[in-house]
Scaffold this active site. Sequence first.
Site, PDB file in Angstrom:
ATOM      1  N   SER A   1     -10.836  -0.255   3.439  1.00  0.00           N
ATOM      2  CA  SER A   1     -10.034  -0.442   4.661  1.00  0.00           C
ATOM      3  C   SER A   1      -9.508   0.898   5.144  1.00  0.00           C
ATOM      4  O   SER A   1      -8.804   1.585   4.402  1.00  0.00           O
ATOM      5  CB  SER A   1      -8.842  -1.353   4.383  1.00  0.00           C
ATOM      6  OG  SER A   1      -9.302  -2.573   3.885  1.00  0.00           O
TER       7      SER A   1
ATOM      8  N   GLU B   1      -4.793   4.158   6.388  1.00  0.00           N
ATOM      9  CA  GLU B   1      -4.528   3.947   4.955  1.00  0.00           C
ATOM     10  C   GLU B   1      -5.149   5.066   4.105  1.00  0.00           C
ATOM     11  O   GLU B   1      -4.615   5.452   3.066  1.00  0.00           O
ATOM     12  CB  GLU B   1      -5.131   2.585   4.556  1.00  0.00           C
ATOM     13  CG  GLU B   1      -4.859   2.193   3.133  1.00  0.00           C
ATOM     14  CD  GLU B   1      -5.356   0.778   2.806  1.00  0.00           C
ATOM     15  OE1 GLU B   1      -4.983  -0.176   3.521  1.00  0.00           O
ATOM     16  OE2 GLU B   1      -6.126   0.638   1.856  1.00  0.00           O
TER      17      GLU B   1
ATOM     18  N   ARG C   1       0.839  -1.217   0.000  1.00  0.00           N
ATOM     19  CA  ARG C   1       0.000   0.000   0.000  1.00  0.00           C
ATOM     20  C   ARG C   1       0.869   1.259   0.000  1.00  0.00           C
ATOM     21  O   ARG C   1       0.585   2.235   0.710  1.00  0.00           O
ATOM     22  CB  ARG C   1      -0.919   0.021   1.230  1.00  0.00           C
ATOM     23  CG  ARG C   1      -1.910  -1.083   1.301  1.00  0.00           C
ATOM     24  CD  ARG C   1      -2.968  -1.016   0.206  1.00  0.00           C
ATOM     25  NE  ARG C   1      -3.922  -2.073   0.401  1.00  0.00           N
ATOM     26  CZ  ARG C   1      -3.739  -3.325  -0.038  1.00  0.00           C
ATOM     27  NH1 ARG C   1      -2.661  -3.642  -0.725  1.00  0.00           N
ATOM     28  NH2 ARG C   1      -4.650  -4.245   0.182  1.00  0.00           N
TER      29      ARG C   1
HETATM   30  C1  LIG Z   1     -15.472  -0.122  -0.783  1.00  0.00           C
HETATM   31  C2  LIG Z   1     -14.000   0.131  -1.016  1.00  0.00           C
HETATM   32  C3  LIG Z   1     -13.143  -0.946  -1.141  1.00  0.00           C
HETATM   33  C4  LIG Z   1     -11.769  -0.741  -1.375  1.00  0.00           C
HETATM   34  N1  LIG Z   1     -10.973  -1.829  -1.508  1.00  0.00           N
HETATM   35  C5  LIG Z   1      -9.656  -1.673  -1.739  1.00  0.00           C
HETATM   36  C6  LIG Z   1      -8.805  -2.808  -1.907  1.00  0.00           C
HETATM   37  O1  LIG Z   1      -9.255  -3.948  -1.875  1.00  0.00           O
HETATM   38  N2  LIG Z   1      -7.491  -2.603  -2.117  1.00  0.00           N
HETATM   39  C7  LIG Z   1      -6.959  -1.341  -2.190  1.00  0.00           C
HETATM   40  O2  LIG Z   1      -5.744  -1.227  -2.393  1.00  0.00           O
HETATM   41  N3  LIG Z   1      -7.738  -0.236  -2.037  1.00  0.00           N
HETATM   42  C8  LIG Z   1      -9.063  -0.369  -1.819  1.00  0.00           C
HETATM   43  N4  LIG Z   1      -9.865   0.731  -1.654  1.00  0.00           N
HETATM   44  C9  LIG Z   1      -9.263   2.078  -1.690  1.00  0.00           C
HETATM   45  C10 LIG Z   1      -9.364   2.796  -3.055  1.00  0.00           C
HETATM   46  O3  LIG Z   1     -10.281   2.161  -3.888  1.00  0.00           O
HETATM   47  C11 LIG Z   1      -8.021   2.875  -3.781  1.00  0.00           C
HETATM   48  O4  LIG Z   1      -7.059   3.486  -2.974  1.00  0.00           O
HETATM   49  C12 LIG Z   1      -8.112   3.666  -5.107  1.00  0.00           C
HETATM   50  O5  LIG Z   1      -6.928   3.469  -5.843  1.00  0.00           O
HETATM   51  C13 LIG Z   1      -8.313   5.154  -4.896  1.00  0.00           C
HETATM   52  O6  LIG Z   1      -8.543   5.733  -6.172  1.00  0.00           O
HETATM   53  P1  LIG Z   1      -9.365   7.058  -6.361  1.00  0.00           P
HETATM   54  O7  LIG Z   1      -9.340   7.354  -7.817  1.00  0.00           O
HETATM   55  O8  LIG Z   1     -10.693   6.972  -5.749  1.00  0.00           O
HETATM   56  O9  LIG Z   1      -8.445   8.096  -5.563  1.00  0.00           O
HETATM   57  P2  LIG Z   1      -8.895   9.445  -4.824  1.00  0.00           P
HETATM   58  O10 LIG Z   1      -9.554   9.090  -3.542  1.00  0.00           O
HETATM   59  O11 LIG Z   1      -9.617  10.359  -5.736  1.00  0.00           O
HETATM   60  O12 LIG Z   1      -7.472  10.078  -4.498  1.00  0.00           O
HETATM   61  C14 LIG Z   1      -6.561   9.462  -3.613  1.00  0.00           C
HETATM   62  C15 LIG Z   1      -5.401  10.452  -3.317  1.00  0.00           C
HETATM   63  O13 LIG Z   1      -4.692  10.747  -4.514  1.00  0.00           O
HETATM   64  C16 LIG Z   1      -4.783  12.134  -4.871  1.00  0.00           C
HETATM   65  N5  LIG Z   1      -5.022  12.135  -6.327  1.00  0.00           N
HETATM   66  C17 LIG Z   1      -6.202  11.942  -6.982  1.00  0.00           C
HETATM   67  N6  LIG Z   1      -5.985  11.908  -8.312  1.00  0.00           N
HETATM   68  C18 LIG Z   1      -4.648  12.059  -8.496  1.00  0.00           C
HETATM   69  C19 LIG Z   1      -3.788  12.089  -9.653  1.00  0.00           C
HETATM   70  N7  LIG Z   1      -4.272  11.939 -10.903  1.00  0.00           N
HETATM   71  N8  LIG Z   1      -2.450  12.272  -9.480  1.00  0.00           N
HETATM   72  C20 LIG Z   1      -1.935  12.406  -8.224  1.00  0.00           C
HETATM   73  N9  LIG Z   1      -2.687  12.381  -7.099  1.00  0.00           N
HETATM   74  C21 LIG Z   1      -4.022  12.194  -7.235  1.00  0.00           C
HETATM   75  C22 LIG Z   1      -5.932  12.687  -4.041  1.00  0.00           C
HETATM   76  O14 LIG Z   1      -5.761  14.068  -3.749  1.00  0.00           O
HETATM   77  C23 LIG Z   1      -5.861  11.809  -2.798  1.00  0.00           C
HETATM   78  O15 LIG Z   1      -4.878  12.294  -1.923  1.00  0.00           O
HETATM   79  C24 LIG Z   1     -11.252   0.579  -1.451  1.00  0.00           C
HETATM   80  C25 LIG Z   1     -12.124   1.660  -1.324  1.00  0.00           C
HETATM   81  C26 LIG Z   1     -13.485   1.455  -1.114  1.00  0.00           C
HETATM   82  C27 LIG Z   1     -14.407   2.629  -1.011  1.00  0.00           C
END
Ligand SMILES: Cc1cc2nc3c(=O)[nH]c(=O)nc-3n(C[C@H](O)[C@H](O)[C@H](O)COP(=O)(O)OP(=O)(O)OC[C@H]3O[C@@H](n4cnc5c(N)ncnc54)[C@H](O)[C@@H]3O)c2cc1C
Length: 336
Positions: A235, A331, A160
Amino acid sequence: MNIQENISLKEYNTFGIDVNAKRFVSITSVYQLQQLIKEEKDIFLISGGSNMLLTKDIETLVVHINFKGISIDQQNHNDVYITVNAGENWHEFVLWCVSLNYGGLENLSLIPGNVGTCPIQNIGAYGVEVKDTITKVEAIEIKTGKLVSFSAEECQFGYRNSIFKNKAKGKYILTSVSFKLTKNNHKLNTSYGAIESELSSKGITNPTIKDISDAVIAIRQSKLPDPKEIGNSGSFFKNPVISKEHFEKLQSDFSNIPSYVISDTEIKVPAGWLIEQSGFKGKRFGNYGVHEKQALVLVNYGDASGKEIYELAQKIQHTIKDTFDINLEIEVNIIQ
Ligand SMILES: Cc1cc2nc3c(=O)[nH]c(=O)nc-3n(C[C@H](O)[C@H](O)[C@H](O)COP(=O)(O)OP(=O)(O)OC[C@H]3O[C@@H](n4cnc5c(N)ncnc54)[C@H](O)[C@@H]3O)c2cc1C
């Protein structure tokens, strides 16, 4: 470019936290982004909003990364090389790969968020981490506006973790991710107990990529709350890694403590178990709480504020520290 004013971010984060963005823009191309950051350096990035807890209104410009596109760069009999723009939805991309029988990402089905953010925390699930398929990440350096690229090695991936959570944090906007996937001789990973039992319950002994993806989707749907129904960010805490000595000391008080051996000297303990033992599983405090089936997941049942959920997270951290002498690391990105 249409910069809007006073937009609620409730629909843009999976926790469903209602905070205000003073200024908001949705960006649909790398060129647009480069033009924007010539003028605006102080920005807040949002992609799928599934890995953040918003605890206050955002005063700086909120930039929603929304550029799409998938291209096949190269392929041979065994492998395919694909580049995906940052704004593509992760799960839709995985399903696209599964439909074409491209292997490597099937265990990562149904993870929310966008493709561009998958390298940041090296998303992982069911025995697979995305780092094993990434060949390159492209990004814009915010200071100079230049497009740069990181090899997988330069991304410094860990559990992670990556350079984008450390040295490079806040310095780059990730614009695309390139993957190497298999077309033949797939390296299927069914070692994770829940996948094995899901497949065997369906009588599948020789699974395809689609069988694994379907199994993962079924398991996730049965265990994790759907953010469209109950706000959450998956998580909330990382699984802590402790020393073998520390683990052995804990074992004398908690004989049933589960563990995964990381090395000769280190043991990983499931954070969910620690939280459950501390009595938080299923606890509800008004509009927020800890999910009843999954102690690692903090939830927003209604109109909870990010501050309330963060305070609950801190309370859990203090209890775990007092009971087990373990520092539970968060996380999710806390935006404060
Ligand atoms: C129900 C659920 C289940 C999940 N299960 C898992 C799992 O099994 N495994 C796992 O690893 N994760 C899991 N996650 C966490 C999440 O899905 C991941 O971390 C995902 O990669 C986040 O992507 P996002 O586009 O939503 O990021 P965002 O939440 O939009 O952004 C995350 C961070 O990155 C920054 N950011 C956004 N876009 C960019 C960009 N283009 N360049 C640089 N920085 C940026 C934001 O400012 C923020 O700080 C889960 C989440 C949920 C809600």
